[in-house]
Design a protein around this motif. Structure first.
Motif, PDB file in Angstrom:
ATOM      1  N   ASN A 106       0.829  -1.219   0.000  1.00 42.19           N
ATOM      2  CA  ASN A 106       0.000   0.000   0.000  1.00 42.19           C
ATOM      3  C   ASN A 106       0.863   1.270   0.000  1.00 42.19           C
ATOM      4  O   ASN A 106       0.529   2.272  -0.647  1.00 42.19           O
ATOM      5  CB  ASN A 106      -0.929   0.007   1.221  1.00 42.19           C
ATOM      6  CG  ASN A 106      -2.053  -0.998   1.078  1.00 42.19           C
ATOM      7  OD1 ASN A 106      -2.459  -1.322  -0.030  1.00 42.19           O
ATOM      8  ND2 ASN A 106      -2.549  -1.503   2.205  1.00 42.19           N
ATOM      9  N   VAL A 107       1.995   1.202   0.757  1.00 43.70           N
ATOM     10  CA  VAL A 107       2.898   2.364   0.788  1.00 43.70           C
ATOM     11  C   VAL A 107       3.468   2.626  -0.602  1.00 43.70           C
ATOM     12  O   VAL A 107       3.504   3.770  -1.082  1.00 43.70           O
ATOM     13  CB  VAL A 107       4.021   2.140   1.809  1.00 43.70           C
ATOM     14  CG1 VAL A 107       5.122   3.209   1.651  1.00 43.70           C
ATOM     15  CG2 VAL A 107       3.474   2.181   3.226  1.00 43.70           C
ATOM     16  N   PHE A 108       3.957   1.545  -1.256  1.00 47.07           N
ATOM     17  CA  PHE A 108       4.508   1.686  -2.614  1.00 47.07           C
ATOM     18  C   PHE A 108       3.440   2.155  -3.603  1.00 47.07           C
ATOM     19  O   PHE A 108       3.693   2.985  -4.485  1.00 47.07           O
ATOM     20  CB  PHE A 108       5.112   0.352  -3.076  1.00 47.07           C
ATOM     21  CG  PHE A 108       6.450   0.075  -2.486  1.00 47.07           C
ATOM     22  CD1 PHE A 108       7.509   0.982  -2.643  1.00 47.07           C
ATOM     23  CD2 PHE A 108       6.672  -1.088  -1.757  1.00 47.07           C
ATOM     24  CE1 PHE A 108       8.753   0.715  -2.089  1.00 47.07           C
ATOM     25  CE2 PHE A 108       7.911  -1.350  -1.206  1.00 47.07           C
ATOM     26  CZ  PHE A 108       8.960  -0.453  -1.369  1.00 47.07           C
ATOM     27  N   LEU A 109       2.220   1.618  -3.446  1.00 48.78           N
ATOM     28  CA  LEU A 109       1.125   2.013  -4.329  1.00 48.78           C
ATOM     29  C   LEU A 109       0.786   3.491  -4.140  1.00 48.78           C
ATOM     30  O   LEU A 109       0.601   4.228  -5.120  1.00 48.78           O
ATOM     31  CB  LEU A 109      -0.110   1.149  -4.049  1.00 48.78           C
ATOM     32  CG  LEU A 109      -1.355   1.474  -4.913  1.00 48.78           C
ATOM     33  CD1 LEU A 109      -1.065   1.258  -6.392  1.00 48.78           C
ATOM     34  CD2 LEU A 109      -2.538   0.617  -4.454  1.00 48.78           C
ATOM     35  N   LEU A 110       0.737   3.918  -2.856  1.00 48.82           N
ATOM     36  CA  LEU A 110       0.445   5.321  -2.563  1.00 48.82           C
ATOM     37  C   LEU A 110       1.544   6.230  -3.107  1.00 48.82           C
ATOM     38  O   LEU A 110       1.268   7.296  -3.685  1.00 48.82           O
ATOM     39  CB  LEU A 110       0.295   5.501  -1.050  1.00 48.82           C
ATOM     40  CG  LEU A 110      -0.034   6.932  -0.571  1.00 48.82           C
ATOM     41  CD1 LEU A 110      -1.372   7.394  -1.142  1.00 48.82           C
ATOM     42  CD2 LEU A 110      -0.070   6.984   0.951  1.00 48.82           C
ATOM     43  N   ALA A 111       2.804   5.792  -2.921  1.00 48.73           N
ATOM     44  CA  ALA A 111       3.932   6.586  -3.434  1.00 48.73           C
ATOM     45  C   ALA A 111       3.864   6.680  -4.953  1.00 48.73           C
ATOM     46  O   ALA A 111       4.149   7.735  -5.541  1.00 48.73           O
ATOM     47  CB  ALA A 111       5.255   5.964  -2.987  1.00 48.73           C
ATOM     48  N   PHE A 112       3.483   5.567  -5.598  1.00 44.95           N
ATOM     49  CA  PHE A 112       3.363   5.551  -7.059  1.00 44.95           C
ATOM     50  C   PHE A 112       2.263   6.516  -7.525  1.00 44.95           C
ATOM     51  O   PHE A 112       2.448   7.280  -8.483  1.00 44.95           O
ATOM     52  CB  PHE A 112       3.056   4.129  -7.516  1.00 44.95           C
ATOM     53  CG  PHE A 112       2.897   4.003  -9.004  1.00 44.95           C
ATOM     54  CD1 PHE A 112       3.990   4.109  -9.862  1.00 44.95           C
ATOM     55  CD2 PHE A 112       1.634   3.791  -9.550  1.00 44.95           C
ATOM     56  CE1 PHE A 112       3.825   3.998 -11.224  1.00 44.95           C
ATOM     57  CE2 PHE A 112       1.471   3.679 -10.924  1.00 44.95           C
ATOM     58  CZ  PHE A 112       2.572   3.786 -11.766  1.00 44.95           C
ATOM     59  N   ILE A 113       1.136   6.483  -6.816  1.00 45.88           N
ATOM     60  CA  ILE A 113       0.021   7.375  -7.177  1.00 45.88           C
ATOM     61  C   ILE A 113       0.417   8.829  -6.981  1.00 45.88           C
ATOM     62  O   ILE A 113       0.142   9.699  -7.811  1.00 45.88           O
ATOM     63  CB  ILE A 113      -1.222   7.034  -6.338  1.00 45.88           C
ATOM     64  CG1 ILE A 113      -1.752   5.647  -6.728  1.00 45.88           C
ATOM     65  CG2 ILE A 113      -2.307   8.092  -6.546  1.00 45.88           C
ATOM     66  CD1 ILE A 113      -2.885   5.145  -5.839  1.00 45.88           C
ATOM     67  N   VAL A 114       1.089   9.113  -5.830  1.00 44.80           N
ATOM     68  CA  VAL A 114       1.551  10.478  -5.555  1.00 44.80           C
ATOM     69  C   VAL A 114       2.525  10.943  -6.632  1.00 44.80           C
ATOM     70  O   VAL A 114       2.469  12.087  -7.097  1.00 44.80           O
ATOM     71  CB  VAL A 114       2.209  10.558  -4.158  1.00 44.80           C
ATOM     72  CG1 VAL A 114       2.909  11.905  -3.967  1.00 44.80           C
ATOM     73  CG2 VAL A 114       1.162  10.360  -3.068  1.00 44.80           C
ATOM     74  N   ALA A 115       3.430  10.036  -7.059  1.00 41.96           N
ATOM     75  CA  ALA A 115       4.403  10.381  -8.099  1.00 41.96           C
ATOM     76  C   ALA A 115       3.702  10.702  -9.414  1.00 41.96           C
ATOM     77  O   ALA A 115       4.075  11.651 -10.119  1.00 41.96           O
ATOM     78  CB  ALA A 115       5.393   9.228  -8.286  1.00 41.96           C
ATOM     79  N   ILE A 116       2.672   9.903  -9.738  1.00 40.81           N
ATOM     80  CA  ILE A 116       1.914  10.150 -10.974  1.00 40.81           C
ATOM     81  C   ILE A 116       1.204  11.504 -10.904  1.00 40.81           C
ATOM     82  O   ILE A 116       1.230  12.289 -11.860  1.00 40.81           O
ATOM     83  CB  ILE A 116       0.901   9.009 -11.225  1.00 40.81           C
ATOM     84  CG1 ILE A 116       1.639   7.725 -11.579  1.00 40.81           C
ATOM     85  CG2 ILE A 116      -0.061   9.397 -12.344  1.00 40.81           C
ATOM     86  CD1 ILE A 116       0.722   6.533 -11.779  1.00 40.81           C
ATOM     87  N   ILE A 117       0.558  11.767  -9.756  1.00 42.12           N
ATOM     88  CA  ILE A 117      -0.149  13.045  -9.587  1.00 42.12           C
ATOM     89  C   ILE A 117       0.838  14.208  -9.703  1.00 42.12           C
ATOM     90  O   ILE A 117       0.561  15.229 -10.361  1.00 42.12           O
ATOM     91  CB  ILE A 117      -0.881  13.084  -8.237  1.00 42.12           C
ATOM     92  CG1 ILE A 117      -2.022  12.056  -8.226  1.00 42.12           C
ATOM     93  CG2 ILE A 117      -1.431  14.484  -7.962  1.00 42.12           C
ATOM     94  CD1 ILE A 117      -2.702  11.909  -6.887  1.00 42.12           C
TER      95      ILE A 117
END
Length: 258
Positions: free
Chosen positions: A14-25
């Motif tokens: 979930n942390v990696f997924l959240l970081a990935f989403i934040v990076a995309i945003i």
């Protein structure tokens, strides 16, 4: 795999997924910001280019008018002066009264033409706009209309000179001329008014007539003169606001930071 390890894997995922989403945003926001900056820079370059074109156009027009003025003075004026001298000599030498009267009349016409040519030549070559305050230029424009004795004219200006560059004065004068011409040709007005006010760094020019007015929506796309006025004011960083209603005349307000 124990329950603890399983929970740890889920948390890390979930942390990696959240970081990935934040990076995309962040990437999307940065991309949009860069695109917006690029569009703004392009618009600024276009405005700057238009201003440079306008300055070049004004310079070419000024040079052309000066050339025409010199040609009128040096070529046409001299020939008319010579013709006037010839007619004066003929009138002096000729004893026949009817012919003498005609020669005198021709000489007077030539002298009138010379006077008008000298005035035109002077107005084209003496950089009149650059040498005079905008209030003086407006007074001269209204004086030209006053000669017609058909319209009531109201002009209110500042008592103190207003420092403006040649380009600003030239464009303001052209807008005033265009407005007056439209009022005379199309508005069937009786009164034309202009007010020039300076408040701090803001210069406000208000033009109005009491003519028949028009519906701006019906004129959309057809008023080339109005469109040109608006574009010219925009090029010197001014605001342009036109109010008109059928039967209620027209008011044009121009605001410029000086």
């Amino acid at each position: 795999m124990g329950q603890t390890e399983y929970l740890l894997v889920i948390i890390l995922f979930n942390v990696f997924l959240l970081a990935f989403i934040v990076a995309i945003i962040a990437f999307v926001v940065q991309y949009k910001n860069k695109k917006k900056e690029s569009v703004m820079q392009l618009q600024q370059q276009q405005v700057l280019h238009q201003k440079e074109l306008l300055a070049a156009q004004i310079e070419i027009q000024t040079q052309t008018m000066q050339h025409i003025g010199r040609e009128i003075h040096d070529n046409v004026g001299q020939k008319l002066t010579l013709a006037s001298l010839y007619t004066q000599q003929l009138a002096f030498e000729n004893e026949a009264l009817p012919i003498n009267d005609k020669i005198t009349g021709i000489g007077e016409l030539i002298n009138d033409a010379l006077s008008e040519l000298r005035h035109l030549s002077k107005s084209l070559t003496d950089n009149h706009i650059d040498a005079n305050d905008i209030a003086v230029l407006l007074q001269e424009e209204f004086a030209k209309i006053e000669v017609l004795k058909k319209y009531k004219l109201n002009l209110t200006t500042e008592s103190e000179p207003i420092p403006l560059n040649y380009q600003t004065k030239s464009l303001l004068l052209r807008v005033v001329q265009e407005f007056i011409q439209n009022s005379i040709k199309h508005a069937a007005c009786q009164t034309i008014s202009a007010t020039l006010r300076k408040n701090g760094q803001q210069l406000t020019l208000t033009l109005s007539d009491d003519g028949k007015g028009f519906d701006p929506e019906k004129l959309s796309g057809k008023g080339i003169g109005l469109s040109n006025m608006k574009k010219r004011i925009a090029l010197i960083g001014g605001n342009y606001h036109m109010e008109s209603k059928e039967g209620n005349g027209t008011i044009l307000t121009i605001e410029i930071s000086t």
